[in-house]
Design a protein around this motif. Structure first.
Motif, PDB file in Angstrom:
ATOM      1  N   SER A  26      91.015 -15.332  -6.164  1.00 19.35           N
ATOM      2  CA  SER A  26      90.158 -15.788  -4.657  1.00 19.35           C
ATOM      3  C   SER A  26      89.455 -17.630  -4.708  1.00 19.35           C
ATOM      4  N   LEU A  27      89.266 -18.211  -6.368  1.00 16.92           N
ATOM      5  CA  LEU A  27      89.461 -19.340  -7.028  1.00 16.92           C
ATOM      6  C   LEU A  27      90.418 -20.119  -7.090  1.00 16.92           C
ATOM      7  N   THR A  28      91.535 -19.154  -7.262  1.00 15.69           N
ATOM      8  CA  THR A  28      93.191 -20.137  -7.084  1.00 15.69           C
ATOM      9  C   THR A  28      93.328 -20.278  -4.947  1.00 15.69           C
ATOM     10  N   ILE A  29      92.911 -19.916  -4.456  1.00 17.34           N
ATOM     11  CA  ILE A  29      92.824 -19.243  -2.874  1.00 17.34           C
ATOM     12  C   ILE A  29      92.057 -20.501  -2.442  1.00 17.34           C
ATOM     13  N   LYS A  30      90.552 -20.047  -3.090  1.00 20.27           N
ATOM     14  CA  LYS A  30      89.779 -21.846  -2.844  1.00 20.27           C
ATOM     15  C   LYS A  30      90.262 -23.191  -2.813  1.00 20.27           C
ATOM     16  N   GLY A  31      91.161 -23.324  -4.012  1.00 23.54           N
ATOM     17  CA  GLY A  31      91.838 -24.320  -4.524  1.00 23.54           C
ATOM     18  C   GLY A  31      93.501 -24.518  -4.008  1.00 23.54           C
ATOM     19  N   GLN A  32      93.666 -23.921  -3.030  1.00 21.88           N
ATOM     20  CA  GLN A  32      95.530 -23.888  -2.023  1.00 21.88           C
ATOM     21  C   GLN A  32      95.814 -25.485  -2.344  1.00 21.88           C
ATOM     22  N   ILE A  88      92.014  -4.050  -6.355  1.00 17.97           N
ATOM     23  CA  ILE A  88      92.055  -5.627  -6.526  1.00 17.97           C
ATOM     24  C   ILE A  88      92.372  -6.154  -4.820  1.00 17.97           C
ATOM     25  N   GLY A  89      92.379  -5.795  -4.010  1.00 23.14           N
ATOM     26  CA  GLY A  89      92.418  -6.068  -2.789  1.00 23.14           C
ATOM     27  C   GLY A  89      91.541  -6.350  -1.825  1.00 23.14           C
ATOM     28  N   LEU A  90      90.478  -5.375  -2.172  1.00 19.55           N
ATOM     29  CA  LEU A  90      88.588  -5.001  -1.579  1.00 19.55           C
ATOM     30  C   LEU A  90      87.821  -6.499  -2.795  1.00 19.55           C
ATOM     31  N   PHE A  91      88.260  -6.549  -3.770  1.00 20.36           N
ATOM     32  CA  PHE A  91      87.467  -7.823  -4.043  1.00 20.36           C
ATOM     33  C   PHE A  91      87.611  -8.630  -4.050  1.00 20.36           C
ATOM     34  N   ILE A  92      88.908  -9.285  -3.980  1.00 23.03           N
ATOM     35  CA  ILE A  92      89.734 -10.617  -3.890  1.00 23.03           C
ATOM     36  C   ILE A  92      89.476 -10.721  -2.147  1.00 23.03           C
ATOM     37  N   ASP A  93      89.489  -9.242  -1.596  1.00 16.52           N
ATOM     38  CA  ASP A  93      88.244  -9.987   0.221  1.00 16.52           C
ATOM     39  C   ASP A  93      86.456 -10.726   0.142  1.00 16.52           C
ATOM     40  N   PHE A  94      86.229  -9.549  -1.116  1.00 18.67           N
ATOM     41  CA  PHE A  94      85.400  -9.760  -1.095  1.00 18.67           C
ATOM     42  C   PHE A  94      84.703 -11.458  -1.743  1.00 18.67           C
ATOM     43  N   PHE A  95      84.868 -11.247  -2.813  1.00 10.18           N
ATOM     44  CA  PHE A  95      85.168 -13.375  -3.651  1.00 10.18           C
ATOM     45  C   PHE A  95      85.769 -14.298  -2.696  1.00 10.18           C
ATOM     46  N   ASN A  96      86.479 -14.300  -1.579  1.00 11.73           N
ATOM     47  CA  ASN A  96      87.149 -14.908  -0.548  1.00 11.73           C
ATOM     48  C   ASN A  96      85.431 -14.835   0.328  1.00 11.73           C
ATOM     49  N   TRP A  97      85.163 -14.019   0.583  1.00  8.64           N
ATOM     50  CA  TRP A  97      83.841 -14.465   1.243  1.00  8.64           C
ATOM     51  C   TRP A  97      82.563 -15.144   1.082  1.00  8.64           C
ATOM     52  N   LEU A  98      82.880 -14.196  -0.954  1.00 10.45           N
ATOM     53  CA  LEU A  98      81.816 -15.111  -1.231  1.00 10.45           C
ATOM     54  C   LEU A  98      81.515 -16.395  -1.348  1.00 10.45           C
ATOM     55  N   LEU A  99      82.608 -17.135  -1.787  1.00 11.48           N
ATOM     56  CA  LEU A  99      83.340 -17.955  -2.269  1.00 11.48           C
ATOM     57  C   LEU A  99      82.916 -19.475  -0.877  1.00 11.48           C
ATOM     58  N   PRO A 100      82.673 -20.475  -1.208  1.00 10.17           N
ATOM     59  CA  PRO A 100      82.681 -21.557   0.183  1.00 10.17           C
ATOM     60  C   PRO A 100      84.338 -21.915  -0.367  1.00 10.17           C
ATOM     61  N   ASP A 101      84.364 -22.238   0.895  1.00  9.74           N
ATOM     62  CA  ASP A 101      85.900 -23.122   1.082  1.00  9.74           C
ATOM     63  C   ASP A 101      85.186 -24.684   0.670  1.00  9.74           C
ATOM     64  N   LEU A 102      86.371 -25.598   0.585  1.00 16.03           N
ATOM     65  CA  LEU A 102      86.704 -26.235  -0.591  1.00 16.03           C
ATOM     66  C   LEU A 102      86.934 -27.373  -0.319  1.00 16.03           C
ATOM     67  N   THR A 103      86.421 -28.407   0.341  1.00 15.38           N
ATOM     68  CA  THR A 103      87.149 -29.633   1.449  1.00 15.38           C
ATOM     69  C   THR A 103      87.834 -31.061   0.231  1.00 15.38           C
ATOM     70  N   SER A 104      86.429 -31.098  -0.218  1.00 16.38           N
ATOM     71  CA  SER A 104      87.639 -32.274  -1.700  1.00 16.38           C
ATOM     72  C   SER A 104      88.527 -31.283  -2.601  1.00 16.38           C
TER      73      SER A 104
END
Length: 217
Positions: A26-32, A88-104
Motif C-alpha cells: 500500500s505504501l508503494t501504491i501511495k507512491g505510484q 493480503i487482498g483484504l489487508f491491502i484494501d484496509f491500508f489503502n483506505w487508512l493511508l492518506p493520498d500523497l500529492t507531492s
C-alpha cells in the motif's frame, strides 16, 4: 503444550508478516508516481478499468492461479496458501483506505522507498514459518517443476508479462517498477534469514529443521 506454542508463534509470524507485507504494498501504491511492483501494476490496471478494489483483484487473480496450479499439479494447496490469497487482498484494501493520498513528489518517493523495505521484511516474516507459499510463488514453482526452467528466468518472464498486461490496462509503470524487480528479491534474501533467526530464538529452537518439518500446520 510446547508444540502448541511452537505452532502459535508460526501462525503469528505468518499472519503478522502478511499484514506487514500488505502495508508495504500500500505504501508503494501511495507512491505510484514512481511506478509499482509488477503484480500491483496488473491489479491497479484492472481496478481502473473494471472497478471493485485493488485488494479484490489481488484475491481474484490469486484464486485463479491457485485453482490452475492445483489442477495441473493435482495437489490440494496448503491452508496457508488460501489464507495468503484472501488476507493480503483484504489487508491491502484496509491500508489503502487508512493511508492518506500523497500529492507531492517528495512524499511519494519516501512512501515508495519505505514501502519496498516494509514489503521485503513482511515477506521475510511470513515466509519464515513455512506455512504455505503464496499463489504467485506457487505459479512460479509450477513452471520450474514442469519445464525445468531456472527460477530467475521464470520469475522474470512472469513479472514482465503481468507488467505488460497491467501497463496496457493503464497501470502505473515507472522506474519504481524496475527497482522492485531488481532489488526487492535481494532485500528479501537479507530479511528472510534474519526473520528465521528471530523465530528460532523465540521458539527456543537450535535446529530449524524441527521448525520447518513440524507437521502440525
Amino acid at each position: 503444550m510446547y508444540m502448541r506454542n511452537l505452532l502459535a508463534w508460526r501462525w503469528i509470524f505468518f499472519i503478522g508478516g502478511m499484514m506487514i507485507m500488505s502495508l508495504g504494498i500500500s505504501l508503494t501504491i501511495k507512491g505510484q508516481r514512481l511506478g509499482i511492483g509488477p503484480w500491483d501494476v496488473l491489479h491497479v490496471g484492472l481496478f481502473q478499468n473494471i472497478g471493485l478494489t485493488i485488494g479484490s483483484w489481488s484475491i481474484i487473480t490469486g484464486f485463479i492461479i491457485v485453482t490452475v496450479t492445483s489442477l495441473v499439479l493435482r495437489q490440494w494447496p496448503r491452508w496457508g496458501t488460501w489464507l495468503n490469497m484472501m488476507m493480503i487482498g483484504l489487508f491491502i484494501d484496509f491500508f489503502n483506505w487508512l493511508l492518506p493520498d500523497l500529492t507531492s513528489l517528495t512524499a511519494q518517493i519516501i512512501s515508495f522507498v519505505l514501502g519496498v523495505l516494509v514489503l521485503s521484511y513482511g515477506v521475510g516474516i511470513y515466509v519464515s514459518p513455512n506455512l504455505g507459499a503464496g499463489p504467485r510463488d506457487s505459479l512460479m514453482l509450477l513452471f520450474v517443476e514442469k519445464f525445468g526452467w531456472s527460477l530467475r528466468l521464470v520469475r522474470s518472464g512472469i513479472e514482465a508479462t503481468v507488467t505488460l498486461v497491467g501497463f496496457l490496462l493503464g497501470g502505473p509503470v515507472g522506474v519504481g517498477t524496475l527497482l522492485v524487480v531488481l532489488f526487492c528479491g535481494q532485500l528479501i534474501q537479507i530479511a528472510l534469514p534474519q526473520c528465521r533467526e528471530i523465530l528460532l530464538k523465540i521458539t527456543d529452537q537450535e535446529d530449524e529443521k524441527v521448525l520447518w518439518h513440524y507437521k502440525g500446520a
